[in-house]
Every structure is written in structure tokens, then in C-alpha cells.
Scaffold this active site. Structure first.
Site, mmCIF file in Angstrom:
data_model
loop_
_atom_site.group_PDB
_atom_site.id
_atom_site.type_symbol
_atom_site.label_atom_id
_atom_site.label_comp_id
_atom_site.label_asym_id
_atom_site.label_seq_id
_atom_site.Cartn_x
_atom_site.Cartn_y
_atom_site.Cartn_z
ATOM 1 N N GLU A 1 -9.907 -2.460 10.061
ATOM 2 C CA GLU A 1 -9.021 -1.960 8.996
ATOM 3 C C GLU A 1 -7.756 -1.349 9.594
ATOM 4 O OE1 GLU A 1 -8.761 1.959 6.190
ATOM 5 O OE2 GLU A 1 -10.718 1.349 6.962
ATOM 6 N N ASP B 1 -9.755 -1.409 1.908
ATOM 7 C CA ASP B 1 -10.098 -1.318 3.335
ATOM 8 C C ASP B 1 -10.590 -2.665 3.866
ATOM 9 O OD1 ASP B 1 -9.462 1.347 3.192
ATOM 10 O OD2 ASP B 1 -11.533 2.061 3.200
ATOM 11 N N GLU C 1 -7.767 -5.230 4.430
ATOM 12 C CA GLU C 1 -7.048 -4.978 5.685
ATOM 13 C C GLU C 1 -7.879 -5.438 6.880
ATOM 14 O OE1 GLU C 1 -4.391 -1.085 4.353
ATOM 15 O OE2 GLU C 1 -6.285 -0.788 5.413
ATOM 16 N N ASP D 1 -4.007 -3.088 8.863
ATOM 17 C CA ASP D 1 -2.936 -2.349 8.201
ATOM 18 C C ASP D 1 -1.608 -2.555 8.934
ATOM 19 O OD1 ASP D 1 -1.850 -0.244 6.382
ATOM 20 O OD2 ASP D 1 -1.691 0.884 8.241
#
Length: 225
Positions: free
Chosen positions: A45, A118, A121, A49
Site C-alpha cells: 500500500e 488500501d 493502492e 500510493d
């Protein structure tokens, strides 16, 4: 490694067949299911991102070569926030593939916005690690294409854009003050001042308050660039 029907369906939606199936499996494994020999998706995650951020920044610059930083920043924030990631996750069935502990399953974890955001990502990171940046970029641009188009359309509202810019930096919303009114009662002319909490201001004049506020917000956005 045996691949579940949900993982295979997710691969199809992503448009990428994983060489390392374990990466995708880890990307959809929530912390409630982690344990010895089974990693959760938190580290992926973190990476995903950053990959998403780079792709979105490049995409926004390419789509509007004349936009100032004051316009680009709120568009960027809208495209990379958890809510948007969760929206994309829903469209491709990430929730169906999530591996959750019993408590999360019972509490509707497959529909929770935070978990979906989450996981999306983490899936981006998995595609990046398995296929490289170009593959991840192509996937992101395809899945986010409708959102990129809509966020640019929404950004035409200068007051909304300025408010999102301020909120994205932890500031209170901008204020709008009528500093002058002239002309006859049947055809007044308003001068409005837009002000940020940090002191930046800009003024604009128009035949009604709404137009003057929009023009003042647009002028202030231009100075912020």
C-alpha cells in the site's frame, strides 16, 4: 500456486497476468489475515500510493498544459485520495478478492472504503513490481480515465477549486467579502475580495455577486501558482 476464481477475475479486470501470483495475493490480504508465512498488504500500500501519485501528476500535466499549480493541486488530491481509490476498487471487484479475518468479514469489510482504498493502492504496487512502471502506468490511466476527465470538468468551478486547495493544506475555507458596490440599483456592480487564512487576497468585479466571487477565486488561484 493455485489461483482462486476471484484472483483470476481481478487479473482480467486489471489487464495484467501476474508472473508472480503471490504478489497479487499479498496485495489483497488484509492485516486481519496476516500471520507466519502470510504477509499483509500494508507495505505494498505504501509503495502503491507513491506510484499512483507519480502517474497522476504526469497525467494532469499532460492533460492541461496551461493549468497553474493552484489548479493542479486540488485535481491531484481528488484523484489520489482513499475515496477515489476505493471507487476504482469497487468497479473492478477488489472487494470480492479481499482476504479478511473473520471479524472483518462479519463487519462488512469487503465494502469498507478504507480497506478497499488500501487494497487498490497495494494492487497498483503489485502490478508495478511484477510488470514494471510502464505496465502499472497503463493500467492506472485506463482505470482512472473517467475520473481524470470528470475532475478537470469540476475544476472549472474556481470557488470549489480554491476551497479544495486550501483544505488540502489544512487551511480554513477562503472568505469572500463585498468591498464595493456601485452603479444604479437596477444594474449594480460588485467588487468582491477573496481571502485565504494565510493572508493572500485577490479582487474581482462583476455584475452579480456570484460571478464576482468566481472571478476573485480564479484570480487568487492564478496568484498562487
Amino acid at each position: 500456486m493455485k489461483v482462486s476464481a476471484e484472483i483470476k477475475a481481478l487479473e482480467d479486470k486489471l489487464g495484467h497476468t501476474f508472473r508472480d501470483k503471490a504478489l497479487l495475493r499479498r496485495a489483497v490480504t488484509h492485516a486481519s489475515m496476516s500471520g507466519p508465512g502470510r504477509e499483509d498488504n500494508q507495505r505494498l500500500e505504501f509503495l502503491g500510493d507513491r506510484v499512483l501519485g507519480l502517474v497522476m501528476a504526469e497525467a494532469l500535466l499532460a492533460h492541461d498544459r496551461n493549468a497553474s499549480e493552484g489548479l493542479l493541486a486540488p485535481r491531484f488530491n481528488a484523484l489520489v485520495r482513499k475515496e477515489t481509490c476505493a471507487e476504482v476498487a469497487r468497479t473492478i471487484g477488489v472487494g470480492d478478492a479481499l482476504k479478511l479475518g473473520r471479524s472483518e468479514q462479519m463487519s462488512g469489510g469487503r465494502r469498507k472504503q478504507a480497506l478497499l482504498g488500501d487494497a487498490m493502492e497495494a494492487v497498483i504496487a503489485a502490478v508495478y513490481l511484477d510488470g514494471g512502471f510502464d505496465v502499472a502506468q497503463d493500467m492506472i490511466l485506463r482505470l482512472w480515465a473517467p475520473l481524470i476527465a470528470s475532475v478537470e470538468e469540476d475544476a472549472k468551478d474556481a470557488k470549489t477549486t480554491l476551497q479544495e486547495w486550501a483544505q488540502g493544506r489544512g487551511m480554513t475555507p477562503p472568505s469572500y467579502t463585498e468591498v464595493e458596490r456601485s452603479g444604479p440599483d437596477h444594474a449594480p456592480v460588485f467588487t468582491i475580495e477573496a481571502r485565504l487564512a494565510t493572508g493572500e487576497t485577490a479582487r474581482a468585479t462583476a455584475g452579480n455577486k456570484r460571478q464576482a466571487e468566481q472571478a476573485a477565486a480564479r484570480a487568487l488561484l492564478d496568484t498562487l501558482s
